[in-house]
Structures are given as C-alpha cells and as structure tokens.
Design a protein around this motif. Structure first.
Motif, short mmCIF file in Angstrom:
data_model
loop_
_atom_site.label_atom_id
_atom_site.label_comp_id
_atom_site.label_asym_id
_atom_site.label_seq_id
_atom_site.Cartn_x
_atom_site.Cartn_y
_atom_site.Cartn_z
N LYS A 293 -11.70 8.57 3.15
CA LYS A 293 -10.98 8.54 4.43
C LYS A 293 -11.87 8.04 5.58
CE LYS A 293 -7.49 11.13 2.73
NZ LYS A 293 -6.44 10.40 2.16
N VAL A 294 -11.22 7.74 6.70
CA VAL A 294 -11.93 7.37 7.92
C VAL A 294 -12.95 8.45 8.26
CG1 VAL A 294 -11.68 7.06 10.43
CG2 VAL A 294 -10.06 5.98 8.90
N GLY A 295 -14.14 8.02 8.65
CA GLY A 295 -15.18 8.95 9.04
C GLY A 295 -16.08 9.37 7.89
N GLU A 296 -15.63 9.13 6.66
CA GLU A 296 -16.49 9.43 5.52
C GLU A 296 -17.42 8.25 5.28
OE1 GLU A 296 -13.73 12.55 3.05
OE2 GLU A 296 -13.55 10.43 2.50
N GLU A 297 -18.41 8.48 4.45
CA GLU A 297 -19.37 7.43 4.10
C GLU A 297 -19.32 7.25 2.58
OE1 GLU A 297 -23.87 6.36 5.45
OE2 GLU A 297 -23.58 8.37 4.68
N ILE A 298 -19.45 6.01 2.15
CA ILE A 298 -19.52 5.74 0.71
C ILE A 298 -20.89 5.17 0.37
CG2 ILE A 298 -17.05 5.44 0.31
CD1 ILE A 298 -17.49 2.39 0.47
N PRO B 285 -20.34 3.46 6.35
CA PRO B 285 -19.43 4.39 7.01
C PRO B 285 -18.03 3.76 7.08
CG PRO B 285 -20.84 3.34 8.64
CD PRO B 285 -21.28 2.84 7.28
N LEU B 286 -17.01 4.54 6.79
CA LEU B 286 -15.65 4.01 6.74
C LEU B 286 -14.94 4.16 8.08
CD1 LEU B 286 -14.59 5.31 3.22
CD2 LEU B 286 -15.46 3.05 3.85
N SER B 287 -14.28 3.07 8.47
CA SER B 287 -13.51 3.04 9.72
C SER B 287 -12.05 2.76 9.40
CB SER B 287 -14.06 1.96 10.65
OG SER B 287 -13.73 0.68 10.15
N MET C 228 -8.97 1.16 5.80
CA MET C 228 -7.91 2.03 5.28
C MET C 228 -6.62 1.30 4.94
SD MET C 228 -9.38 4.96 5.24
CE MET C 228 -11.09 4.40 5.18
N ASN C 229 -5.86 1.89 4.01
CA ASN C 229 -4.51 1.42 3.72
C ASN C 229 -3.51 2.20 4.58
OD1 ASN C 229 -4.05 3.95 2.45
ND2 ASN C 229 -4.45 3.12 0.41
N SER C 230 -2.23 1.96 4.40
CA SER C 230 -1.22 2.61 5.23
C SER C 230 -1.12 4.11 4.98
CB SER C 230 0.15 1.96 5.01
OG SER C 230 0.55 2.12 3.67
N MET C 231 -1.70 4.58 3.90
CA MET C 231 -1.70 6.01 3.58
C MET C 231 -2.97 6.71 4.09
SD MET C 231 1.19 6.37 2.09
CE MET C 231 1.09 7.94 1.26
N GLY C 232 -3.85 5.96 4.76
CA GLY C 232 -5.05 6.56 5.34
C GLY C 232 -6.20 6.73 4.37
#
Length: 155
Positions: A100-105, A47-49, A53-57
């Motif tokens: 993006k944040v909240g997505e899962e890879i 899960p991505l937090s 992320m980079n500065s562009m989200g």
C-alpha cells in the motif's frame, strides 16, 4: 563501511540513465540502492506512493512488471559493470500479496546466468516490515538478449 564498486556502478546508472526513461523516472526515481548489492545481485528499496497503486489501493501489476524489468537489467549490470543490459526477451511475474501507499518494498535482482547472447535473472519483491525484508509481494523472471551490451575490452 565503504561502498562497494557494484553499488557505486548502479547508483551511477540510476543517476544518469533513469532520467532518460520516462516510465522508470516516473516510477523509480526515489529508489535507493543498498549496501547488499554485489556482483550479479542488486538490492534496492522503494517507498510506495499513489503513483504505484491500482484502483483498489494496492501495488499495481504493471508497476510490479516494470520493477521486474528494471531490476533484471540492473542485476545484469552488476555482473560485469556494463552500462546497457540488452533487450527483453521474456518476462514472467507472479503476484503473491499486496503493498500500500506509504509502505516500502525491497527489490532483489539476481543475475543467475550472464552469457554471450542471453542473460537470465530472477527478481524478488518483498514488503519491508520493521525495517527488514518481510512478506513476498511478487517474484519474477526476466530473460534478456545481451549480445553487444557487454563492456568493451581495452587493448
């Protein structure tokens, strides 16, 4: 469904070795190894937090490269139950889309060849969409020098 030996081995490495690596622990501590893991083939979900992320989200390129590094080593470890996977010789990453944040890879690591001196791996990172493997986020290759990391043979 009973857990397979390769999955159990990688879960053990995640539990015992991840905390000893500050960068892996920071970025990968919520990783979950899936039942699809087998000899020479790691499958995990992350899960991505905001930490990813980079500065562009979007998923940071250095995080993606770290995932390629980790997944290549874990794929090698599934091959013959080694606890160490050698040292990196070469890493290539191709970035294809964002996450993006909240997505899962979903992370797939494939040990294409594990030899006496070198191991060659391929890594695919996908966005999880509707609970399944979706769009490719990035692909990579990771070559490692593995001589001396193979499991010790018992007499």
């Amino acid at each position: 469904m009973a857990e397979n030996a390769e999955k159990q081995h990688i879960e053990h490495l995640v539990a015992t070795k991840l905390p000893g690596s500050p960068i892996y622990n920071f970025l990968l501590s919520p990783v979950k190894i899936t039942d699809d893991t087998k000899k020479g083939h790691l499958v995990a979900r992350l899960p991505l937090s905001q930490n990813h992320m980079n500065s562009m989200g979007s998923l940071h390129g250095s995080v993606t490269a770290t995932i390629v590094d980790w997944a290549g080593g874990m794929a090698i470890s599934t091959y013959d139950f080694r606890s160490g996977s050698g040292v990196s010789v070469d890493i290539h990453v191709t970035y294809q889309s964002g996450a993006k944040v909240g997505e899962e890879i979903e992370i797939e690591g494939i040990a294409e060849k594990v030899g006496g001196s070198l191991a060659f791996t391929k890594i695919n990172i996908y966005k999880v969409e509707d609970g399944k493997r979706g769009k490719v986020v990035a692909t990579g290759t990771h070559t490692k020098f593995v001589k001396g990391s193979e499991p010790k043979k018992t007499p």
